[in-house]
Every structure is written in C-alpha cells, then in structure tokens.
Design a protein around this motif. Structure first.
Motif: not given
Length: 213
Positions: A207-213, A112-116, A55-57, A94-98
């Motif tokens: 499911g519920t998205a939980v954006l974490r630092p 941008a596509k392969g994070f956990r 949630g921070s990138i 997808t981390l779109r900004d990345v």
C-alpha cells in the motif's frame, strides 16, 4: 481469508516494547510484564492501494509486526496453537510527536495510536503454529528498501504469555486481534511512500501512505 469485514473483529489488542532493540531505539525500558494498549475497530484497514493518514499533526511512524487472529473464546488450559486460526503482518501506525507529548503528561495514548487507519493488516495466512511461524522472518520494505526485519523468536513476551495476560485482565475471544510488537527500525513516513509487508519473503500487503491535511 484475505480480508476482514468489521463484523469479523471484536477487539484489537497491541503490545508495546516487546522487542528489546525497539525499546532501546526509543529510549524506553523493557517492561517487566506485557504492556498492552488497544485500538478501536475503526482503526482497522487493509494495507492495499492508497491509505489516507493524518499529515498535519506530527510524524506518522510505521511499526511492522505479526498480527494474530483469535478464532474462538480463549481457554488457558488449551494449547494456544489450537486457538489461533490465521496470522498476517500488519502495521501499528503511531503519531509519534503526539505520543511523546501524551507520555510526558502521563496521559493515555489513544490519540496517538487509535486514529483511523492506524491498524493496518496484510492478507491473512493460515496459522501454522508457533514453531513453523518462527522459522521465517517478517519484514517491511519502504520504496523497495528493507526498513524492518524481525522474528517472533526475539520477542520479550511470547504468544502464549501475551494471550494469557490479555485474557486474565481484559478477556480474549473469537474475533480478537493481537498485534504482537515491532522490532527495531521504526521511523517516519512520507506521503507517497510505498510499504510492502512480507513474511518469509512472500508479499502479504502492499500500500501507499497518503498523508492528508
């Protein structure tokens, strides 16, 4: 078959820009041949309960799509319908900004596509064959409102073409997944958003998205 363990999966293949309206909404050209990228198996997660996401990138975008489970070593001379055993609706997160930064530099998309937890899947359903699968839409609801709706009839490259392309260049075998592309309507997630994956109006994942630092 409602869940997958790591030993069930070998490779995760994903298809970019496989719906014309989705390519258009991001300002991208429709490719002349399938645009394939991969995700590590560590990215795979069942879409149920709370799912932790970075949630921070930059913005995390949802992309709902049909996911195929390959049941045996692919043989191009055989009908594909006989080689797919299950399917579900999944999320290519997808981390779109990345991704935008990487694309601007001509770099690979892995960050941008392969994070956990970036390859989410709903419960697996028996694969009924392409004709029957195409008789129903798949959809994504966010907080009770429809965000995406698609049908595999609208894909630029069909299942058989995708499988043959992947097989000829990278190999395709038992335990491989194919994320077949997302329709229009993608957007950014907020923490605590509830996402419901549906096929033909039937819920296959919640499911519920939980954006974490």
């Amino acid at each position: 078959m409602t869940a997958l363990s790591p030993q069930d999966i070998r490779n995760i293949y994903c298809v970019g820009r496989n719906y014309r309206l989705h390519a258009a909404e991001l300002g991208n050209a429709v490719p002349e041949s399938p645009m394939i990228f991969t995700k590590p198996t560590h990215a795979l997660v069942p879409w149920q309960g709370e799912v932790g996401l970075p949630g921070s990138i930059g913005a995390v975008h949802y992309e709902a799509e049909i996911v195929l489970y390959v049941a045996e070593p692919f043989r191009p001379e055989r009908p594909l319908d006989e080689q797919i055993s299950h399917f579900t609706v999944g999320l290519d997160l997808t981390l779109r900004d990345v991704q935008d930064r990487l694309k601007a530099k001509g770099y690979p998309w892995l960050e941008a596509k392969g994070f956990r937890n970036s390859a989410a899947v709903g419960n697996w359903l028996p694969y009924p064959g392409l004709a029957e699968l195409a008789a129903k839409d798949f959809s994504l609801l966010i907080n009770g409102r429809e965000a995406q709706r698609g049908n595999v009839k609208d894909m630029v490259f069909g299942f058989a073409e995708l499988a043959a392309f992947i097989h000829s260049r990278y190999g395709l075998g038992a335990g491989d997944l194919i994320y077949t592309g997302t329709p229009a309507g993608v957007g950014a997630l907020r923490s605590s958003d509830e996402l419901v994956l549906q096929y033909g109006g039937q819920e296959v994942g919640r499911g519920t998205a939980v954006l974490r630092p």
